[in-house]
Design a protein around this motif. Structure first.
Motif, mmCIF file in Angstrom:
data_model
loop_
_atom_site.group_PDB
_atom_site.id
_atom_site.type_symbol
_atom_site.label_atom_id
_atom_site.label_comp_id
_atom_site.label_asym_id
_atom_site.label_seq_id
_atom_site.Cartn_x
_atom_site.Cartn_y
_atom_site.Cartn_z
ATOM 1 N N GLU A 115 66.800 -20.348 74.601
ATOM 2 C CA GLU A 115 68.642 -18.894 74.993
ATOM 3 C C GLU A 115 69.101 -18.345 75.636
ATOM 4 O O GLU A 115 68.333 -18.483 76.777
ATOM 5 C CB GLU A 115 67.613 -18.502 73.371
ATOM 6 C CG GLU A 115 67.811 -19.224 72.517
ATOM 7 C CD GLU A 115 66.921 -18.182 70.933
ATOM 8 O OE1 GLU A 115 68.059 -17.460 70.809
ATOM 9 O OE2 GLU A 115 66.891 -18.781 70.139
ATOM 10 N N PHE A 116 69.893 -18.053 75.523
ATOM 11 C CA PHE A 116 70.484 -17.033 76.395
ATOM 12 C C PHE A 116 69.510 -16.165 76.918
ATOM 13 O O PHE A 116 69.121 -15.074 75.781
ATOM 14 C CB PHE A 116 72.216 -16.703 76.132
ATOM 15 C CG PHE A 116 73.160 -17.433 76.646
ATOM 16 C CD1 PHE A 116 73.440 -18.990 76.820
ATOM 17 C CD2 PHE A 116 74.552 -17.434 75.661
ATOM 18 C CE1 PHE A 116 73.718 -20.077 76.885
ATOM 19 C CE2 PHE A 116 75.275 -18.767 75.511
ATOM 20 C CZ PHE A 116 75.459 -19.466 75.696
ATOM 21 N N GLY A 117 70.004 -15.488 78.333
ATOM 22 C CA GLY A 117 69.128 -13.861 78.619
ATOM 23 C C GLY A 117 69.663 -12.712 79.345
ATOM 24 O O GLY A 117 71.230 -13.482 78.805
ATOM 25 N N GLU A 118 69.508 -11.966 79.750
ATOM 26 C CA GLU A 118 70.416 -10.783 79.553
ATOM 27 C C GLU A 118 70.903 -11.320 80.599
ATOM 28 O O GLU A 118 71.894 -10.347 80.840
ATOM 29 C CB GLU A 118 69.395 -9.611 79.393
ATOM 30 C CG GLU A 118 68.827 -8.719 78.107
ATOM 31 C CD GLU A 118 67.378 -9.831 77.816
ATOM 32 O OE1 GLU A 118 66.926 -11.186 78.290
ATOM 33 O OE2 GLU A 118 67.015 -9.529 76.581
ATOM 34 N N ALA A 119 70.336 -11.716 81.637
ATOM 35 C CA ALA A 119 70.673 -11.684 82.739
ATOM 36 C C ALA A 119 72.675 -12.667 82.691
ATOM 37 O O ALA A 119 73.576 -12.394 83.870
ATOM 38 C CB ALA A 119 69.963 -12.796 84.183
ATOM 39 N N THR A 120 72.368 -13.211 81.502
ATOM 40 C CA THR A 120 73.718 -14.341 81.849
ATOM 41 C C THR A 120 74.596 -13.760 81.336
ATOM 42 O O THR A 120 76.132 -13.691 81.949
ATOM 43 C CB THR A 120 72.882 -15.639 80.686
ATOM 44 O OG1 THR A 120 72.001 -16.093 80.660
ATOM 45 C CG2 THR A 120 74.774 -15.802 80.239
ATOM 46 N N PHE A 121 74.644 -12.673 80.587
ATOM 47 C CA PHE A 121 75.469 -11.898 80.439
ATOM 48 C C PHE A 121 75.758 -10.644 80.955
ATOM 49 O O PHE A 121 77.004 -10.256 81.349
ATOM 50 C CB PHE A 121 75.562 -11.087 79.018
ATOM 51 C CG PHE A 121 74.539 -11.651 78.105
ATOM 52 C CD1 PHE A 121 76.062 -12.791 76.796
ATOM 53 C CD2 PHE A 121 73.837 -11.923 77.314
ATOM 54 C CE1 PHE A 121 76.077 -13.034 76.126
ATOM 55 C CE2 PHE A 121 73.120 -12.929 76.052
ATOM 56 C CZ PHE A 121 74.769 -13.400 74.997
ATOM 57 N N LEU A 122 75.357 -9.957 81.947
ATOM 58 C CA LEU A 122 75.426 -9.516 83.095
ATOM 59 C C LEU A 122 76.391 -10.443 84.024
ATOM 60 O O LEU A 122 76.958 -9.959 84.754
ATOM 61 C CB LEU A 122 73.906 -8.615 83.883
ATOM 62 C CG LEU A 122 74.032 -7.977 84.717
ATOM 63 C CD1 LEU A 122 74.948 -6.478 84.573
ATOM 64 C CD2 LEU A 122 72.916 -7.713 84.931
#
Length: 224
Positions: A161-168
Motif C-alpha cells: 500500500e501507499f507509504g508516507e513518502a508517496t504523499f510527501l
C-alpha cells in the motif's frame, strides 16, 4: 506597489522551493514508499523505498537491507532513482541561481537584466525539479494500485500500500513547481509609463505667426 508585489512573490517562491527541495531529498532516501502489513504476523511492518527494504517489529527495532543489483531492480525503481536524484540536483541549482536575483540582493542591484535572467533560469530549474519528483512518485503509486487490485493474486497474500513518502513526494513536487512559477513570474521588468504632456492648443493667430504671416494693421485690434 509593483515592487512590493514582486518582493512578496519572490519570498513566497523561495520558501516553497526550499521546502519542496528538502521534502524531495527526504522522499528520495527514506524507505517509506510502500507499506506491507502481514495478517499472519501483525507485529511486523514491512516498508520499502528506492534503496532498501526495512522490517519494523513491535519493539520499534527496524532492520533494513539494501536492494540487490541495480540492474536487477524493477524498471520503476531504477528510473525513480535517477529522476529523484536529478530532481534533488535541479532543486539545489534552482535555489542557488534564484537567490542572487531576489530583490534586496545588493551585489547585483546594478544589473537588473542579470537578476531577471537568474530568476527565470532558477524558476525553470525548480519547475523541472518538481516534474522530476512528481513523475516517479506517481508512477510508483500507479503500479501500487494496479498490484493491489490484481485479481490474479490470491486474496490471502498481503498487498503493498501507499507509504508516507508517496504523499510527501507529491507535496514536494507541487511545492517545487509552485515556487519556480512564482519566481519566474516575478522576473518581469517594471513597466513605467511617462505621464502625458498636456499642450495648449494654438490659436489661429499664433498658427498664422508660426507660418510667417504678418497681420494687417487694420486687423490688429480684432486679434487683440
Amino acid at each position: 506597489m509593483a515592487g512590493s508585489w514582486r518582493a512578496k512573490a519572490q519570498a513566497g517562491g523561495m520558501l516553497l522551493a526550499f521546502l519542496g527541495w528538502v521534502s524531495s531529498c527526504v522522499t528520495t532516501f527514506v524507505p517509506l514508499w510502500k507499506n506491507l502489513n502481514l495478517e499472519l504476523n501483525e507485529l511486523e511492518v514491512w516498508t520499502m523505498g528506492l534503496w532498501q527494504v526495512c522490517i519494523t517489529r513491535e519493539e520499534g527495532v527496524a532492520e533494513c537491507q539494501a536492494h540487490g543489483s541495480f540492474l536487477a531492480l524493477p524498471p520503476e525503481l531504477r528510473i525513480s532513482r535517477l529522476l529523484m536524484c536529478l530532481s534533488n540536483g535541479l532543486g539545489l541549482l534552482g535555489c542557488l541561481l534564484a537567490a542572487p536575483g531576489l530583490e534586496g540582493w545588493t551585489p547585483c542591484e546594478d544589473k537588473p537584466e542579470l537578476k531577471r535572467w537568474l530568476l527565470l533560469t532558477g524558476g525553470a530549474a525548480l519547475g523541472s525539479a518538481g516534474m522530476a519528483t512528481l513523475a516517479p512518485v506517481s508512477w510508483v503509486a500507479y503500479n501500487t494500485v494496479l498490484d493491489f487490485w490484481d485479481d490474479t493474486v490470491p486474496d490471502i497474500l498481503p498487498r503493498w500500500e501507499f507509504g508516507e513518502a508517496t504523499f510527501l513526494g507529491w507535496f514536494a513536487g507541487v511545492f517545487l513547481a509552485a515556487g519556480g512559477l512564482l519566481l519566474a513570474c516575478s522576473a518581469h521588468p517594471n513597466r513605467t509609463t511617462s505621464p502625458p504632456v498636456h499642450t495648449c492648443p494654438k490659436t489661429s493667430a499664433t498658427r498664422g505667426l508660426a507660418r510667417g504671416h504678418h497681420l494687417h494693421p487694420k486687423n490688429a485690434d480684432l486679434v487683440i
